[in-house]
Scaffold this active site. Structure first.
Site, short mmCIF file in Angstrom:
data_model
loop_
_atom_site.label_atom_id
_atom_site.label_comp_id
_atom_site.label_asym_id
_atom_site.label_seq_id
_atom_site.Cartn_x
_atom_site.Cartn_y
_atom_site.Cartn_z
N THR A 18 0.83 -1.22 0.00
CA THR A 18 0.00 0.00 0.00
C THR A 18 0.85 1.25 0.00
OG1 THR A 18 -1.88 -1.02 1.07
CG2 THR A 18 -1.63 1.33 1.43
N LYS A 30 -0.08 -7.33 13.16
CA LYS A 30 -1.13 -6.44 12.65
C LYS A 30 -2.39 -6.71 13.46
CE LYS A 30 -2.91 -4.72 8.22
NZ LYS A 30 -2.98 -4.93 6.76
N TYR A 56 -8.14 0.14 -3.24
CA TYR A 56 -7.15 0.80 -4.11
C TYR A 56 -6.27 -0.31 -4.70
CZ TYR A 56 -4.76 -0.18 0.20
OH TYR A 56 -4.31 -0.83 1.31
N THR A 77 1.53 -4.31 4.21
CA THR A 77 1.35 -4.51 5.65
C THR A 77 0.78 -5.89 5.98
OG1 THR A 77 -0.88 -3.61 5.53
CG2 THR A 77 0.92 -2.06 6.02
N ASP A 78 0.19 -6.58 5.03
CA ASP A 78 -0.47 -7.85 5.34
C ASP A 78 0.51 -8.90 5.87
OD1 ASP A 78 -3.01 -7.86 2.69
OD2 ASP A 78 -2.71 -6.64 4.48
N SER A 118 1.65 -7.70 -0.55
CA SER A 118 2.40 -8.64 0.30
C SER A 118 1.63 -9.92 0.64
CB SER A 118 2.86 -7.97 1.58
OG SER A 118 1.80 -7.85 2.51
N GLU A 130 -1.62 -28.41 27.76
CA GLU A 130 -2.89 -28.94 27.22
C GLU A 130 -2.71 -30.26 26.47
OE1 GLU A 130 -5.43 -26.46 28.93
OE2 GLU A 130 -5.97 -28.10 27.58
N1 DAS Z 1 -2.58 -5.83 0.30
C1 DAS Z 1 -1.82 -5.14 1.31
C2 DAS Z 1 -0.38 -5.60 1.23
O1 DAS Z 1 0.24 -5.46 0.17
C3 DAS Z 1 -1.80 -3.67 1.17
C4 DAS Z 1 -1.03 -3.07 2.31
O2 DAS Z 1 -1.62 -2.87 3.36
O3 DAS Z 1 0.19 -2.85 2.19
O4 DAS Z 1 0.11 -6.07 2.25
#
Ligand code: DAS
Length: 360
Positions: free
Chosen positions: A43, A196, A57, A123-124, A90, A317
């Site tokens: 992103t 995250k 987007y 970020t994923d 990602s 467990e």
């Molecule tokens: N789809 C997400 C990624 O590329 C977009 C982001 O949050 O960076 O990880």
């Protein structure tokens, strides 16, 4: 003719050595550090149809040179150079990408004229790439992974300030020896604990319970803690000669779960399996036989928890001694997978692998 060639080569070598020495002298004399930005997509490199598009987007459309150009303030805090290693969202990051990235990071950090590295990333899976690098980077120099929750075209995009803060941190002596870091939202988190926590908000990256390492305030990183687990130069993992990584998968537990996923993953060739159990890594009765059978076939089983925080205790467990299972300690399932994958490049011994889970 060969004399001329070798003379030219010698001159080029002298030129390179002189440039490196000058860069090193500059940094040592308190001048600007040399920071390389490795761009992978996400992103932070995304673009939306309007300035208010913050979901829906397109990720990974803006190149590294444009990212650097969009933040002229970078030039005031570092000598910045950029490389476009990948251009992907990602969720599509894979083991092959990680091996390429690790090799490039280690090659750059071995150079005396590179003081730190920033990796721009979606970020994923930023927490996974950061943890993988935390275990395979062989340098104490700062490596900072950074992303954004809003595309570059959005009002109040968080990418530019995140990138500026990441370059600040990567060029800071205070970040040396801290392991791979994730810098976003003015906060500095360690690769091992960061995760995250929200699907869309800019404050999504946190290290719940165990805590962040520090803040970026007034153009400077401020550290208040450091990880107690080994990382980077202190790990036993070396991926420099590896073309692939062992197949390790995750099976998720929930009420009424059956053995189908475990059996399918084993049949598909998993050499390691992380069970994301309920609670303290509990094994549902319908799944336990499938996991035991997998172990009997030589698949290494790690008992983790879908809960996300806390210790999965050995012989709590489940009787791990009897089942010959490994427990994930506090690693979430996606990070336990990474450590198990690297462990399997070294050993198949569950005793040794359990030691690794208590070490990294
Ligand atoms: N789809 C997400 C990624 O590329 C977009 C982001 O949050 O960076 O990880």
């Amino acid at each position: 003719m060969s004399y001329l060639k070798s003379a030219r080569a010698l001159l080029a070598l002298f030129g390179l050595v002189a440039a490196m020495a000058a860069a090193q002298a500059q940094t040592a004399a308190g001048k600007l550090p040399n920071v390389t930005i490795l761009a992978t997509g996400g992103t932070i490199a995304g673009s939306g149809a309007t300035t208010t598009t913050t979901v829906g987007y397109t990720a990974a459309t803006v190149g590294v040179d444009a990212l650097i150009k969009a933040v002229p303030e970078l030039q005031k805090v570092a000598h910045v150079s950029g490389e476009q290693v990948f251009q992907i969202a990602s969720e599509n990051m894979g083991n092959d990408n990680w091996l390429v990235l690790a090799r490039r990071v280690n090659a750059l950090l071995a150079r005396p004229d590179v003081d730190g590295i920033v990796i721009t990333h979606g970020t994923d899976t930023i927490e996974e790439t950061a943890y993988f690098l935390n275990l395979v980077v062989k340098s104490r120099k700062p490596v900072v992974v950074v992303g954004a929750m809003r595309p570059s075209t959005a009002i109040s995009a968080d990418g530019p300030i995140n990138l500026y803060n990441a370059v600040l941190t990567a060029g800071s002596q205070d970040a040396v020896g801290k392991g791979v870091l994730v810098v976003m939202n003015d906060q500095i988190n360690a690769a091992r604990e960061v995760t995250k926590t929200n699907t869309t908000t800019t404050d999504t990256f946190k290290s719940p319970e165990l805590g962040m390492l520090g803040y970026i305030v007034d153009n400077k990183p401020h550290f208040y803690r450091a990880s107690t687990r080994k990382h980077t130069v202190d790990t036993e993992f070396d991926v420099s000669k590896l073309d692939t990584l062992p197949q390790v998968d995750i099976a998720y537990a929930y009420a009424n779960v059956g053995p189908a996923a475990v059996n399918a993953l084993v049949a598909a060739g998993a050499r390691g399996l992380v069970h994301a159990g309920v609670g303290d890594g509990s094994l549902p009765a319908k799944v336990r036989p499938a996991l035991s059978s997998a172990r009997e076939k030589g698949v290494v089983i790690v008992r983790a928890s879908r809960v996300g925080q806390g210790i999965v205790a050995r012989n709590g467990e489940a009787n791990d001694d009897q089942l010959d299972f490994v427990v994930a300690d506090t690693l979430n399932p996606q990070k336990a997978r990474i450590l198990l994958m690297l462990a399997l490049t070294r050993t198949g011994s569950t005793k040794e692998i359990q030691r690794m889970f208590y070490t990294y």
